[in-house]
Every structure is written in C-alpha cells, then in structure tokens.
Motif scaffolding. Structure first.
Motif, PDB file in Angstrom:
ATOM      1  N   SER A 142      -7.082  -5.278  -0.682  1.00 11.85           N
ATOM      2  CA  SER A 142      -7.564  -5.270   0.441  1.00 11.85           C
ATOM      3  C   SER A 142      -9.023  -6.178   1.273  1.00 11.85           C
ATOM      4  CB  SER A 142      -8.643  -3.602  -0.044  1.00 11.85           C
ATOM      5  OG  SER A 142      -8.880  -2.533   1.536  1.00 11.85           O
ATOM      6  N   TRP A 158       1.214  -1.495   0.314  1.00  8.54           N
ATOM      7  CA  TRP A 158      -0.035  -0.050  -0.240  1.00  8.54           C
ATOM      8  C   TRP A 158       1.192   1.401   0.248  1.00  8.54           C
ATOM      9  CZ3 TRP A 158      -5.089  -0.743  -1.692  1.00  8.54           C
ATOM     10  CH2 TRP A 158      -4.897  -1.726  -1.252  1.00  8.54           C
ATOM     11  N   ASP A 198      -6.951  -2.714  -6.336  1.00 12.71           N
ATOM     12  CA  ASP A 198      -6.561  -2.700  -4.612  1.00 12.71           C
ATOM     13  C   ASP A 198      -7.897  -2.769  -4.267  1.00 12.71           C
ATOM     14  OD1 ASP A 198      -3.941  -1.415  -5.528  1.00 12.71           O
ATOM     15  OD2 ASP A 198      -4.619   0.350  -5.207  1.00 12.71           O
ATOM     16  N   HIS A 242      -1.874   1.532  -8.576  1.00 13.11           N
ATOM     17  CA  HIS A 242      -2.847   1.113  -7.802  1.00 13.11           C
ATOM     18  C   HIS A 242      -3.672   1.809  -9.530  1.00 13.11           C
ATOM     19  CE1 HIS A 242      -0.799   0.024  -4.523  1.00 13.11           C
ATOM     20  NE2 HIS A 242       0.319   1.568  -4.312  1.00 13.11           N
TER      21      HIS A 242
END
Length: 611
Positions: free
Chosen positions: A165, A149, A161, A156
């Motif tokens: 996540s 991150w 992402d 990204h």
C-alpha cells in the motif's frame, strides 16, 4: 464499416489489405480497410500473428541483449540491479523488484528494486504462501493479477499489505527463479494502476527470471571460486611464510649450535642474534650490569612484566627473561628493527634458551674454580704443611704470595648469597687475587698495600645488591701471617657491624680505640699519632702546648676557667688555644664519639711517656 460494393470495389479492398500487410500495418489499421469481410478477417489474423511474432522476436532480442549485459557483470549486487532494470524496461511497468530465498528463515527477502520509492517496501520479507510473492515462492509457479487488492487468491497479511500500500501497487506479476528445480527467488513486475498482464509478458518475465537465476548462480559460483582462490593464495602465503620461518629457525639453530660447540660465549651469541635480526642486541645480568652488547644498543632502565621464554615489547624494544626454573639469570634485549615476525620472535626465544645454557655452563665452570679456590683458602687459613708447599699452592691459582697483598673478610647481610658474593669478589679482585669461602664469610687475598682503601673499594664494588661489610688487614707477604690476619679481619668486620658501620670497608687501624682491641698487634703509638698528630706537630714546630691545654680542659670538665687555673694562665689564653685546637682537629672534635677517642689517645700518650 461496410464492405466494398461490386467486383471492382472488392478487388480494390483486397489490394489495399495486401498493401497494408506489406507495410507492416497494425491490426487496427488493417481492420479499418473497407474490404470483403472474409478477406479483412484473414488480413487481421495475419497482422495479429505478425505482431505476436514481432513481440516475441523483440523479447528474444531483449533477452539476448540482457544475457550479454549480465555476462559482463561479476558482482552479485550489480547482477541483481541489472536484472530488475532490464525487466522494467522490457515490460514497461512502474517498478520491478526481486526477492531471494533465505533457507535459514524459511522466507524471501527484498534484494533489489527499480522504480521503488518506499523504504518499508524495500525492506519487506515475504513468508512462504503469504501474498502473491509468497504464493509464487511456495508453489514455484508464476502468478499475476490486474488488481491485487481485490484478488482473493492471495493471503493478505498486515506487513505485506502495508508495504504494498505504501508503494501504491495495484497490478503485480511474479515468476520464480529456478535452477534445476532449486528455488532461488522471485522476480516481480508491478504497476501503480490496474493493468492486465498478457501471457507473452508473463512468459517474457519468466524467461528473464530463468536467465537471472542462472546468471545469479554462476555469479555466486564465480564469487565462491574467487574466494576459494583467495583463500588458497592466502594459505599458500602462510605455508611459504611458515617454510621461511622454519628455514630461518634452522639457520638460527645451526648458528647458535656452532657457536656453543666452538666454545663461544654470551657475547658471541648476542652478536649472532643481532646479525640474524638485522638490529641490535644486549644481554644484561640480573644485577643490571651490561654483560654484552652490539653497536647501537639502547638498554632500557626499566622493563616491567618480563617473563621467561616469552618476548615482551615496550616502545620498540623487545625483552626476554633468560631463566632456568624460577631463577632469573639475565635479560636479553633486542631492537633497531621493524616489527618482529613470528619466526623472528622464535629466534629470540631460541637465543634465550641457548644463552641460559651457556650461562649455566659458565656458572658450573665458575663454581668448579671457586670450589678449588675454597680448598686453597682453607689450607692457607689452617696453615697445614710446609710454607713452601702453601706458596706453590697459591701460585697455582695465579696469585703471588711474595708480592705485597692484603687479606679482606667480606660479610653480607641476611639476604646475601655467599656464592654470589664470592663470585662478585673474585671479579673485583682480578686475576691476581684469590677468593674463597670460610665459615660463611668470604676471604680475599688482594694485591696491594693499603688495607683500608682496598676494603672500601671492595665494599663499594660488591655491595650493589645489598650491604656488604669488608675488613682489611695488611700489607702481608708470604703465607705464614695469613691465619693471624684472618682472625684480626674477622674481629674487625664484627666490630664494624657492632659499631653501626654495616656496608662500609675499613682496616682495624681506622676504627680508633676499637681497632686496638680487635687488632692482633695493637700499635698504641700509631693510634696516638692518628688522633693527636696534628696537635703534636703544631706544638713541636712552634713550642706551644696545645696537647697539654686539651688535656687540662678535659680534666677540668670542659671548663676553660678551671683549665686556666690548672695551667696558671689567663682564661682568654685557654679560649684562644682551644680555638686553635678546633681548627687543627676539624669540626666535630667535641662530639661524644670523637671526644672519647681524643681522651683515650691523651691517656695512651701518658702511658707511653711513663714507660
């Protein structure tokens, strides 16, 4: 930590270091021994080198074990699952996953995972250059990060992402799957907590990726080879079946050809077809008459959508229209077998073609015979030449003009075919009959002495496809009476049609008073006897006068009272006599048509009595 003091202490420290190194102590254990700095540093280097060597040896052993395990897998999906499981076990990460290159879309897609819990992550696609995996795919070089991150080397995107996540990934290491510079995919190892990846771990993951790529390519090649082999086997089976079909078709062709050349007919063809298919077969004429059949045949009453040259299947029965051009000659049915193969269907279709040819040959032969018989009938009706010559001419057809026979005239409706009517009449007349065509009517000489019965039988037998009216004259013998009998039969058949009796068969004597008109030699006495015979016989046996009473009743306008006055009897006597008349003549004697015949017969009786 302090160095050991004095020569003895240094010696003890050095010995202690050697002992630890001999026991494969860890770097931390070696570094904790009180010994001279130089000796301890050297021992730490040795221990560290040994650990590196051990890790490499363990990695190589794991790779060999993985290679052996992958060698036993033949399914691509199982190979990929085995790769990610081994990678996770060797590197000790939270999860591992593998993406494959999709050249059609220009990206990579998730193919196998181990340790993943997110459905979105398991279905994510990585664009080339996007995220860590996209960068590995585009550069074909390994990349790793302890904190994805906060690593600005990677592009990204929201899709990538979001999936990363949801899976909770922080540390990622990815290495490309390459085979001879051909990009196959990317192998990843990831952690849900920060974790630095050593170069040895990256190298181990790279070795696993290389092994995985080679194994994957080999597995795909094996699958392609098996697929090709299966296709080849299927093609071989198709060729075999095709060859069997050709052989079967050749056998059927030879069988049918030998039958036709040997003079065989439709019945022989039907039996041959049943033998070839192992079931039953039947041939039905266009009028529904079964022409030939084999044991076990079940001919359907209806079979829609029949087409010439093409087999149609209904409820286990296969039907084929036997036709030439637009003319339907017959229908061929087969059944009693399992599903027909393509070769079997071609055999039936070939049988249909051969059957059509045989039917055409039979038709041509029948037309030739009929043409000859037409000439004979024309000679007889014209009465040309000596009678003895005409007798011999009739005998050449198989008929015997010296035996009693009747002459019939058949007239079809507007839709009837004179040719078909003549053929049907020939079949109905039998071998001893003679059938020809004259002025649009069919003329038949049929053995027998009851002209009316023969006419009715002929009308019934040949009238299945349309109304056929038949008039009969006879019995006759010889050939001299044929022209006059033909004229009488022609007038009689016209009378039947005019009287609304189309489709019936009768002799002139069965037409009542009309028969006297159309008959060549009217027999008035026979007419009177036919209409009044029951009353005349009753009067003769009992001495009554039922005939006189009936005449008086008609003369009195059908009034019993006026008839009684004429007869000088009581009205009840007239009523009783009329009841007896009705019992003898049967129901309907007072209907207009029958009543007219009775009055004419009474008048003819009076005329005969006056002569």
């Amino acid at each position: 930590m302090t160095d050991a003091a004095g020569p003895g202490g240094e010696q003890d420290g050095a010995l202690r270091l050697l002992a630890l190194l001999a026991d494969d102590a860890t770097v931390a254990e070696v570094a904790a021994v009180p010994a001279p700095a130089a000796a301890r540093e050297l021992a730490v280097r040795v221990a560290a080198g040994r650990e590196v060597h051990q890790r490499r040896e363990a990695g190589l052993s794991a790779l060999l074990e993985t290679a052996r395990a992958l060698a036993s897998e033949s399914d691509t999906a199982q190979v990929l699952d085995a790769i990610v499981r081994r990678a996770r076990a060797l590197l000790g990460t939270d999860l591992t996953y593998l993406t494959l290159h999709d050249p059609d879309h220009g990206d990579t897609y998730m193919r196998a995972t181990d340790g993943s819990v997110s459905a979105a992550f398991q279905s994510v696609r990585l664009e080339l250059g996007a995220g860590l995996g996209g960068l590995v795919a585009s550069t074909r070089k390994p990349y790793w990060t302890a904190d994805y991150w906060n690593d600005e080397r990677f592009v990204h995107t929201s899709d990538i992402d979001g999936a990363v996540s949801e899976e909770g990934i922080i540390a990622i290491c990815g290495t490309p799957l390459l085979v001879e510079n051909t990009f196959v995919g990317v192998l990843f190892a990831a952690n849900r907590t920060p974790r630095p990846f050593t170069r040895e771990e990256v190298a181990l993951l790279g070795n696993l990726a290389t092994l995985a790529a080679v194994t994957l390519v080999q597995t795909r090649a094996l699958a392609d080879a098996e697929s090709a082999l299966a296709a080849l086997s299927e093609a071989h089976e198709t060729v075999r079946q095709y060859a069997d079909g050709i052989e079967k078709a050749a056998a059927a062709h030879d069988r049918f050809a030998s039958l036709v050349l040997g003079g065989g007919g439709t019945e022989d063809l039907t039996h041959a077809l049943a033998d070839l298919l192992g079931g039953w077969a039947a041939l039905v004429d266009e009028d529904g008459t079964v022409r030939s059949t084999t044991p076990g045949a079940v001919v359907p009453e209806e079979f829609p959508d029949l087409r010439a040259g093409r087999l149609v299947t209904r409820d286990g029965v296969h039907g084929l229209a036997v036709a030439t051009g637009d003319e339907h000659l017959a229908t061929l049915y087969v059944g009693g077998t399992s599903e027909l193969t393509d070769a079997d269907r071609r055999t039936v279709e070939r049988a249909g073609v051969v059957t059509a040819l045989v039917l055409l040959f039979e038709r041509q032969a029948a037309d030739s015979r009929q043409a000859a018989r037409n000439r004979v009938v024309a000679e007889l009706l014209a009465a040309r030449g000596p009678a003895q010559d005409r007798v011999q001419l009739v005998r050449t057809t198989g008929a015997d003009p010296e035996a009693p026979y009747c002459l019939l005239v058949l007239r079809g409706d507007a839709t009837s075919s004179t040719r078909a009517l003549a053929l049907s009449a020939s079949a109905a007349a039998g071998e001893g009959g003679l059938v020809g065509v004259q002025d649009g009517d069919v003329v038949a000489l049929v053995p027998g002495s009851d002209a009316g019965a023969l006419a009715r039988s002929m009308a019934t037998r040949v009238g299945r496809r349309g109304d056929v009216t038949v008039a009969g004259v006879g019995p006759l013998t010889g050939v001299d009476a044929i022209p006059a009998a033909h004229e009488e039969a022609t007038r009689t058949v016209a009378a039947l049609v005019a009287l609304g009796r189309r489709g019936e068969g009768a002799a002139a004597t069965q037409l009542g008073f009309a028969g006297l008109i159309v008959g060549t030699d009217p027999d008035v006495s026979a007419y009177v006897a036919h209409e009044l015979g029951a009353l005349l016989d009753y009067d003769a046996k009992r001495g009554t006068d039922l005939v006189g009473t009936l005449a008086a009743w008609f003369a009195a306008g059908r009034s019993p009272r006026h008839a009684a006055t004429r007869l000088h009897v009581h009205v009840n006597t007239v009523a009783q006599r009329l009841d007896r008349v009705g019992a003898l003549l049967g129901e309907g004697w007072q209907e207009p048509e029958r009543s007219l015949e009775l009055q004419l017969a009474l008048r003819m009786r009076d005329l005969l009595a006056a002569d």
